[in-house]
Design a protein around this motif. Structure first.
Motif, PDB file in Angstrom:
ATOM      1  N   GLY A  30       0.778  -1.226   0.000  1.00 30.38           N
ATOM      2  CA  GLY A  30       0.000   0.000   0.000  1.00 30.38           C
ATOM      3  C   GLY A  30       0.806   1.269   0.000  1.00 30.38           C
ATOM      4  N   THR A  31       2.160   1.169   0.018  1.00 32.40           N
ATOM      5  CA  THR A  31       2.981   2.373   0.064  1.00 32.40           C
ATOM      6  C   THR A  31       4.017   2.392  -1.042  1.00 32.40           C
ATOM      7  OG1 THR A  31       4.589   1.332   1.534  1.00 32.40           O
ATOM      8  CG2 THR A  31       2.729   2.469   2.567  1.00 32.40           C
ATOM      9  N   ASP A  32       3.813   1.594  -2.091  1.00 28.69           N
ATOM     10  CA  ASP A  32       4.877   1.440  -3.081  1.00 28.69           C
ATOM     11  C   ASP A  32       4.784   2.408  -4.234  1.00 28.69           C
ATOM     12  OD1 ASP A  32       2.576   0.331  -4.069  1.00 28.69           O
ATOM     13  OD2 ASP A  32       3.599  -1.277  -5.165  1.00 28.69           O
ATOM     14  N   GLU A  33       3.744   3.247  -4.291  1.00 32.19           N
ATOM     15  CA  GLU A  33       3.600   4.104  -5.461  1.00 32.19           C
ATOM     16  C   GLU A  33       3.012   5.444  -5.086  1.00 32.19           C
ATOM     17  OE1 GLU A  33       0.732   3.713  -9.133  1.00 32.19           O
ATOM     18  OE2 GLU A  33       2.453   2.386  -9.391  1.00 32.19           O
ATOM     19  N   TRP A  34       3.591   6.506  -5.667  1.00 29.00           N
ATOM     20  CA  TRP A  34       3.005   7.828  -5.545  1.00 29.00           C
ATOM     21  C   TRP A  34       2.252   8.104  -6.837  1.00 29.00           C
ATOM     22  CZ3 TRP A  34       8.405  10.219  -4.423  1.00 29.00           C
ATOM     23  CH2 TRP A  34       8.845   9.777  -3.168  1.00 29.00           C
ATOM     24  N   THR A  35       1.046   8.559  -6.749  1.00 24.44           N
ATOM     25  CA  THR A  35       0.285   8.895  -7.941  1.00 24.44           C
ATOM     26  C   THR A  35       0.079  10.398  -7.996  1.00 24.44           C
ATOM     27  OG1 THR A  35      -1.798   8.602  -6.756  1.00 24.44           O
ATOM     28  CG2 THR A  35      -0.938   6.694  -7.952  1.00 24.44           C
ATOM     29  N   THR A  36       0.256  10.960  -9.181  1.00 23.53           N
ATOM     30  CA  THR A  36       0.057  12.383  -9.375  1.00 23.53           C
ATOM     31  C   THR A  36      -0.856  12.601 -10.557  1.00 23.53           C
ATOM     32  OG1 THR A  36       1.986  12.534 -10.807  1.00 23.53           O
ATOM     33  CG2 THR A  36       2.338  12.942  -8.476  1.00 23.53           C
ATOM     34  N   GLY A  80       6.306  11.039   3.090  1.00 26.36           N
ATOM     35  CA  GLY A  80       6.927  12.352   3.201  1.00 26.36           C
ATOM     36  C   GLY A  80       7.431  12.952   1.906  1.00 26.36           C
ATOM     37  N   LEU A  81       8.129  12.181   1.091  1.00 22.37           N
ATOM     38  CA  LEU A  81       8.774  12.727  -0.094  1.00 22.37           C
ATOM     39  C   LEU A  81       7.821  13.221  -1.178  1.00 22.37           C
ATOM     40  CD1 LEU A  81      11.822  10.331  -0.517  1.00 22.37           C
ATOM     41  CD2 LEU A  81      11.805  12.675   0.326  1.00 22.37           C
ATOM     42  N   PRO A  82       6.588  12.696  -1.291  1.00 23.12           N
ATOM     43  CA  PRO A  82       5.702  13.229  -2.338  1.00 23.12           C
ATOM     44  C   PRO A  82       5.409  14.715  -2.216  1.00 23.12           C
ATOM     45  CG  PRO A  82       4.879  11.127  -1.564  1.00 23.12           C
ATOM     46  CD  PRO A  82       5.994  11.514  -0.644  1.00 23.12           C
ATOM     47  N   ARG A  83       5.691  15.322  -1.067  1.00 24.50           N
ATOM     48  CA  ARG A  83       5.473  16.763  -0.934  1.00 24.50           C
ATOM     49  C   ARG A  83       6.457  17.560  -1.784  1.00 24.50           C
ATOM     50  NH1 ARG A  83       5.218  15.308   4.675  1.00 24.50           N
ATOM     51  NH2 ARG A  83       7.260  16.248   5.023  1.00 24.50           N
ATOM     52  N   TRP A 100      10.561  19.944 -16.572  1.00 23.03           N
ATOM     53  CA  TRP A 100      10.264  18.934 -15.567  1.00 23.03           C
ATOM     54  C   TRP A 100       8.887  18.346 -15.854  1.00 23.03           C
ATOM     55  CZ3 TRP A 100      14.068  17.309 -12.663  1.00 23.03           C
ATOM     56  CH2 TRP A 100      15.084  18.181 -12.275  1.00 23.03           C
ATOM     57  N   ALA A 101       8.787  17.023 -15.825  1.00 25.39           N
ATOM     58  CA  ALA A 101       7.519  16.345 -16.054  1.00 25.39           C
ATOM     59  C   ALA A 101       7.223  15.418 -14.881  1.00 25.39           C
ATOM     60  CB  ALA A 101       7.556  15.548 -17.359  1.00 25.39           C
ATOM     61  N   ARG A 102       6.041  15.534 -14.286  1.00 29.35           N
ATOM     62  CA  ARG A 102       5.642  14.658 -13.190  1.00 29.35           C
ATOM     63  C   ARG A 102       5.418  13.235 -13.708  1.00 29.35           C
ATOM     64  NH1 ARG A 102       3.326  16.927  -8.446  1.00 29.35           N
ATOM     65  NH2 ARG A 102       4.319  18.933  -8.078  1.00 29.35           N
ATOM     66  N   VAL A 103       5.822  12.273 -12.908  1.00 29.75           N
ATOM     67  CA  VAL A 103       5.642  10.870 -13.259  1.00 29.75           C
ATOM     68  C   VAL A 103       5.157  10.110 -12.033  1.00 29.75           C
ATOM     69  CG1 VAL A 103       7.404  10.872 -15.075  1.00 29.75           C
ATOM     70  CG2 VAL A 103       8.067  10.333 -12.714  1.00 29.75           C
ATOM     71  N   LYS A 104       4.625   8.909 -12.259  1.00 27.77           N
ATOM     72  CA  LYS A 104       4.290   8.025 -11.161  1.00 27.77           C
ATOM     73  C   LYS A 104       5.566   7.417 -10.609  1.00 27.77           C
ATOM     74  CE  LYS A 104      -0.386   6.804 -12.625  1.00 27.77           C
ATOM     75  NZ  LYS A 104      -1.311   5.687 -12.971  1.00 27.77           N
ATOM     76  N   VAL A 105       5.725   7.470  -9.316  1.00 26.67           N
ATOM     77  CA  VAL A 105       6.958   7.022  -8.674  1.00 26.67           C
ATOM     78  C   VAL A 105       6.686   5.787  -7.834  1.00 26.67           C
ATOM     79  CG1 VAL A 105       8.825   7.644  -7.097  1.00 26.67           C
ATOM     80  CG2 VAL A 105       7.857   9.366  -8.630  1.00 26.67           C
ATOM     81  N   ARG A 145      17.487   7.440 -16.131  1.00 27.78           N
ATOM     82  CA  ARG A 145      16.875   8.751 -16.343  1.00 27.78           C
ATOM     83  C   ARG A 145      15.395   8.669 -16.703  1.00 27.78           C
ATOM     84  NH1 ARG A 145      19.886  13.252 -16.491  1.00 27.78           N
ATOM     85  NH2 ARG A 145      22.117  12.970 -16.120  1.00 27.78           N
ATOM     86  N   SER A 146      14.849   7.472 -16.796  1.00 29.15           N
ATOM     87  CA  SER A 146      13.405   7.361 -16.968  1.00 29.15           C
ATOM     88  C   SER A 146      12.678   7.479 -15.637  1.00 29.15           C
ATOM     89  CB  SER A 146      13.050   6.030 -17.635  1.00 29.15           C
ATOM     90  OG  SER A 146      13.371   4.939 -16.778  1.00 29.15           O
ATOM     91  N   ARG A 147      13.430   7.585 -14.545  1.00 30.50           N
ATOM     92  CA  ARG A 147      12.875   7.751 -13.213  1.00 30.50           C
ATOM     93  C   ARG A 147      13.485   9.002 -12.585  1.00 30.50           C
ATOM     94  NH1 ARG A 147      14.597   1.632 -11.499  1.00 30.50           N
ATOM     95  NH2 ARG A 147      13.140   0.488 -12.848  1.00 30.50           N
ATOM     96  N   PRO A 148      12.843   9.574 -11.577  1.00 28.17           N
ATOM     97  CA  PRO A 148      13.467  10.682 -10.846  1.00 28.17           C
ATOM     98  C   PRO A 148      14.831  10.267 -10.305  1.00 28.17           C
ATOM     99  CG  PRO A 148      11.149  10.526 -10.280  1.00 28.17           C
ATOM    100  CD  PRO A 148      11.458   9.323 -11.130  1.00 28.17           C
ATOM    101  N   LEU A 149      15.784  11.185 -10.367  1.00 29.54           N
ATOM    102  CA  LEU A 149      17.187  10.848 -10.120  1.00 29.54           C
ATOM    103  C   LEU A 149      17.526  10.923  -8.634  1.00 29.54           C
ATOM    104  CD1 LEU A 149      18.822  12.626 -13.205  1.00 29.54           C
ATOM    105  CD2 LEU A 149      18.204  10.211 -12.919  1.00 29.54           C
ATOM    106  N   TRP A 150      17.010   9.975  -7.866  1.00 29.48           N
ATOM    107  CA  TRP A 150      17.391   9.832  -6.464  1.00 29.48           C
ATOM    108  C   TRP A 150      17.326   8.361  -6.087  1.00 29.48           C
ATOM    109  CZ3 TRP A 150      13.572   7.721  -3.369  1.00 29.48           C
ATOM    110  CH2 TRP A 150      12.254   7.842  -3.805  1.00 29.48           C
TER     111      TRP A 150
END
Length: 433
Positions: A30-36, A80-83, A100-105, A145-150
């Motif tokens: 239940g915590t594996d994905e951030w949706t925007t 926390g990080l989705p903020r 910058w383009a928002r993506v599902k993380v 680079r297809s994902r946010p760089l962290w």
């Protein structure tokens, strides 16, 4: 980062890197994905400053005082990080413009828990060296680079300082050191009171003549002449600084020494990241004894440590013709032209010898994502200087962190020893005042 550069760097390692197999671990259910929902949102342009940071990565090593609890970490990060929009964004090119383009993380894509090979007995024999080898190996691993760089890397075995270790790798375009420190502290809490954020040190009270309130200027010729002379000196020093900056940007290079490569063709050399804990109380004691600032003490100790290393290695006691300058990065305003900014960025780092930064951390014991923090050691790679120095305070300690070109500093542990000895010598001298 150029992958070919990383591959060639790994051809001649200083010491054999830790042999690992990396495999992402799944987070709690239940915590594996951030949706925007950004289907109608306008994509924000990538700032020129962020584009200048293309080759630069921030690496933060955090010592933890307890074994790794991965579900707890995952829960905190997912909440926390989705903020922070940058940690949900990638860079895309549209109509020739970088945005910058928002993506599902998926959090699981950014968590790495290495599986140690059975033959890697070096972990048990020397865990500190194993952590050092692992951090150095990140230089050779390009980010997706297809994902946010962290990324968050976790080494769940004890070292001489910590029970487990977290390594954070973040592309510098996502933020500078202070903004990333703020982000980390937003996921932390005070160990004494988990309901509040960690307390930061109070701003020091500025004393001395320069900070004294201005007295009304008395009438007469002499005070007026003094006022005019002070502005003349200010204007003169400003012109000298501007001239030195332009000269450095165009042609004025530090000479080749033990601290600098003979050419600037290697913009991103392979590095080792090492650190040493020092007493913050000792630094404050020296500051109070000689009536200066903490940064004055750090710069003085750095100069002493580099001098000890240089004269021991070179056997030369003549410093008349040595020029060693440092870059102290400060972002004052946005850059309006990328090509002018890229030229300045590259030339300033290529023509100087070292980089120097100092950051303030929490003043009390801190829990980060449910784990006690023992130390914080930030650093960077992706710039040409052979030596990058960071100071990071936390509780009653201050870390000196060195990012060193391992070909220029094969004996970097001796340089760390020189920092410890220099601080001790300065403290002994200050105690006699």
């Amino acid at each position: 980062m150029d992958a070919s550069n990383g591959s060639s760097s790994a051809a001649a390692p200083q010491s054999r890197p830790l042999s690992i197999r990396t495999k992402p671990r799944a987070p709690a259910a239940g915590t594996d994905e951030w949706t925007t929902n950004d289907s109608t949102a306008e994509k924000e342009p990538v700032s020129p400053t962020a584009r200048l940071m293309e080759p630069v990565y921030i690496v933060v090593t955090i010592g933890l005082g307890s074994p790794l609890d991965l579900p707890v970490f995952t829960t905190h990060m997912a909440s926390g990080l989705p903020r922070y929009s940058r940690f949900q964004s990638i860079q895309v090119t549209e109509d020739g413009n970088l945005r910058w383009a928002r993506v599902k993380v998926k959090v699981e894509d950014h968590i790495v828990v290495p599986t140690l090979d059975p033959v890697a007995v070096a972990v048990a024999a020397n865990p500190d060296q194993s952590v050092e080898d692992y951090v150095a190996s990140l230089f050779t691993l390009p980010m997706d680079r297809s994902r946010p760089l962290w990324e968050f890397h976790f080494l769940n075995f004890p070292t001489s300082e910590a029970t487990s270790t977290a390594i954070i790798r973040v592309h510098h375009s996502l933020g500078d050191g202070m903004s990333l420190m703020t982000l980390l502290m937003s996921s932390a809490s005070s160990a004494a009171d988990p309901t509040r954020l960690p307390a930061m040190p109070k701003q020091p009270e500025r004393t001395g003549a320069i900070y004294a309130p201005r007295r009304p200027r008395s009438s007469g010729a002499m005070p007026f002449l003094g006022w005019v002379c002070s502005y003349f000196v200010l204007a003169w020093n400003t012109m000298v600084d501007v001239a030195a900056f332009i000269a450095t940007m165009m042609f004025l290079r530090d000479p080749h020494t033990l601290f600098k490569r003979s050419d600037d063709t290697v913009f991103n050399p392979p590095r080792r990241f090492v650190h040493r804990s020092l007493s913050l109380d000792d630094v404050k004691f020296i500051k109070n004894a000689i009536n200066c600032t903490v940064n004055d003490v750090l710069v003085g100790a750095t100069s002493a440590a580099l001098s000890r290393y240089y004269f021991r290695k070179s056997g030369n006691s003549n410093s008349d013709k040595i020029r060693l300058r440092s870059v102290l990065p400060v972002n004052l305003r946005s850059t309006t032209s990328l090509q002018a900014g890229a030229f300045i960025f590259r030339r300033m780092f290529a023509n100087t010898t070292i980089s120097f930064t100092s950051m303030i951390g929490p003043a009390e014991q801190t829990n980060w994502c449910g784990h006690p923090v023992v130390f914080i050691a930030p650093s960077v790679y992706g710039v040409p200087q052979a030596l990058i120095m960071h100071y990071q305070s936390y509780c009653s300690t201050i870390k000196v962190i060195l990012s060193v070109d391992k070909e220029i500093f094969p004996d970097y542990s001796q340089l760390l020893d020189d920092f410890a000895v220099s601080f001790r010598c300065i403290k002994d001298a200050a105690s006699k005042l």
